[in-house]
Design a protein around this motif. Structure first.
Motif, PDB file in Angstrom:
ATOM      1  N   ASN A  69       0.837  -1.195   0.000  1.00 49.78           N
ATOM      2  CA  ASN A  69       0.000   0.000   0.000  1.00 49.78           C
ATOM      3  C   ASN A  69       0.871   1.243   0.000  1.00 49.78           C
ATOM      4  O   ASN A  69       2.053   1.204   0.356  1.00 49.78           O
ATOM      5  N   LEU A  73      -3.059   5.284   4.968  1.00 50.46           N
ATOM      6  CA  LEU A  73      -3.573   4.015   5.468  1.00 50.46           C
ATOM      7  C   LEU A  73      -3.350   2.925   4.437  1.00 50.46           C
ATOM      8  O   LEU A  73      -3.250   3.194   3.236  1.00 50.46           O
ATOM      9  N   TRP A  75      -4.600  -1.288   3.419  1.00 51.36           N
ATOM     10  CA  TRP A  75      -5.504  -2.412   3.681  1.00 51.36           C
ATOM     11  C   TRP A  75      -4.689  -3.676   3.863  1.00 51.36           C
ATOM     12  O   TRP A  75      -3.770  -3.957   3.084  1.00 51.36           O
ATOM     13  N   ARG A  83      -8.812  -5.040   7.516  1.00 52.80           N
ATOM     14  CA  ARG A  83      -8.743  -3.747   8.201  1.00 52.80           C
ATOM     15  C   ARG A  83      -7.789  -2.812   7.466  1.00 52.80           C
ATOM     16  O   ARG A  83      -6.994  -3.245   6.619  1.00 52.80           O
ATOM     17  N   TYR A  84      -7.885  -1.548   7.823  1.00 53.91           N
ATOM     18  CA  TYR A  84      -6.917  -0.536   7.404  1.00 53.91           C
ATOM     19  C   TYR A  84      -6.037  -0.189   8.590  1.00 53.91           C
ATOM     20  O   TYR A  84      -6.520  -0.101   9.737  1.00 53.91           O
ATOM     21  N   GLN A  85      -4.758   0.005   8.354  1.00 47.61           N
ATOM     22  CA  GLN A  85      -3.842   0.388   9.413  1.00 47.61           C
ATOM     23  C   GLN A  85      -2.749   1.291   8.849  1.00 47.61           C
ATOM     24  O   GLN A  85      -2.490   1.275   7.638  1.00 47.61           O
ATOM     25  N   ALA A 118      -5.844   5.825   0.911  1.00 48.08           N
ATOM     26  CA  ALA A 118      -5.160   4.543   0.709  1.00 48.08           C
ATOM     27  C   ALA A 118      -5.089   4.220  -0.766  1.00 48.08           C
ATOM     28  O   ALA A 118      -6.023   4.494  -1.521  1.00 48.08           O
ATOM     29  N   GLU A 138     -14.268   0.154   4.415  1.00 44.80           N
ATOM     30  CA  GLU A 138     -14.071   1.560   4.727  1.00 44.80           C
ATOM     31  C   GLU A 138     -15.174   2.053   5.662  1.00 44.80           C
ATOM     32  O   GLU A 138     -16.275   1.500   5.702  1.00 44.80           O
ATOM     33  N   VAL A 215     -11.099   6.276   3.094  1.00 43.76           N
ATOM     34  CA  VAL A 215     -11.384   5.307   4.154  1.00 43.76           C
ATOM     35  C   VAL A 215     -12.259   5.889   5.255  1.00 43.76           C
ATOM     36  O   VAL A 215     -13.174   5.229   5.766  1.00 43.76           O
TER      37      VAL A 215
END
Length: 218
Positions: A69, A73, A75, A83-85, A118, A138, A215
């Motif tokens: 990515n 953020l 995925w 999740r997104y981080q 993202a 999202e 997101v």
């Protein structure tokens, strides 16, 4: 960024009546030089944030694609879920910044939407695929998803907002851009397969797919 509109590509987008409202295909939107320039920028992203293999949450089954990515953020998917981080799952480092040309493309195609947070970078080998799915991890669906294809031509499938809805198939070639907005924002879609011998951009007959997403609510 050198770009050309769909009418200049020699291919026509499918009739809107056969596809979900809000679906747009822009064939040949990025010309060859723009594709090469973007590919070099994505290689720089991968040098900082290496490709990794995501896994299904419940089974741990690995995806057939590898991914990374860029942006604030990213995925990820593993046994802990989708999740997104803000950091790479293997290096623990923040994701690299999104290339400016992708931000320019977003502003050009969806000027009213808040900026993307993202950009998923999916790398498809010759035998990789992506099953039918919705992009719904999202916290907001107010902005469309924008998808950019580089490399091998893919057989893309799209349906409706129910997995049982009829699907349509079309080819996505290098330089094509897809916009999933409106009702199409939550349409089921996937990649059935790559067409062999169609990549003159990505080595090994591979394909890179970039999906830009908002997101969180603006």
């Amino acid at each position: 960024m050198q770009e050309r509109q769909s009418r200049e590509s020699g291919r026509k987008a499918p009739a809107a009546a056969t596809l979900p409202e809000g679906f747009r295909l822009l064939p040949g939107f990025l010309d060859r030089q723009a594709q090469k320039d973007l590919l070099e920028e994505i290689r720089a992203v991968v040098a900082v944030a290496p490709l990794f293999t995501p896994a299904m949450p419940r089974t741990g089954t690995p995806f057939s694609v590898r991914m990374t990515n860029c942006g604030a953020l990213g995925w990820v998917s593993d046994r802990a879920g989708y999740r997104y981080q803000p950091e790479h799952p293997l290096t623990g480092e923040p994701w690299p910044a999104m290339p400016p040309r992708l931000l320019d493309l977003w502003r050009q195609l969806t000027p009213e939407a808040p900026p993307p947070e993202a950009c998923l970078v999916n790398f498809y080998g010759p035998k990789a695929r992506m099953g039918l799915h919705q992009d719904r991890d999202e916290a907001t669906f107010e902005a469309p998803v924008i998808s950019v294809s580089l490399g091998a031509t893919a057989l893309f499938r799209i349906g409706g907002r129910s997995r049982k809805d009829p699907t349509r198939s079309l080819r996505l070639a290098s330089g094509d851009v897809v916009v999933l907005g409106g009702a199409a924002r939550l349409a089921y879609h996937g990649i059935d397969r790559l067409l062999p011998g169609t990549s003159t951009l990505v080595r090994g007959d591979g394909r890179i797919n970039l999906t830009l997403r908002r997101v969180t609510p603006a």
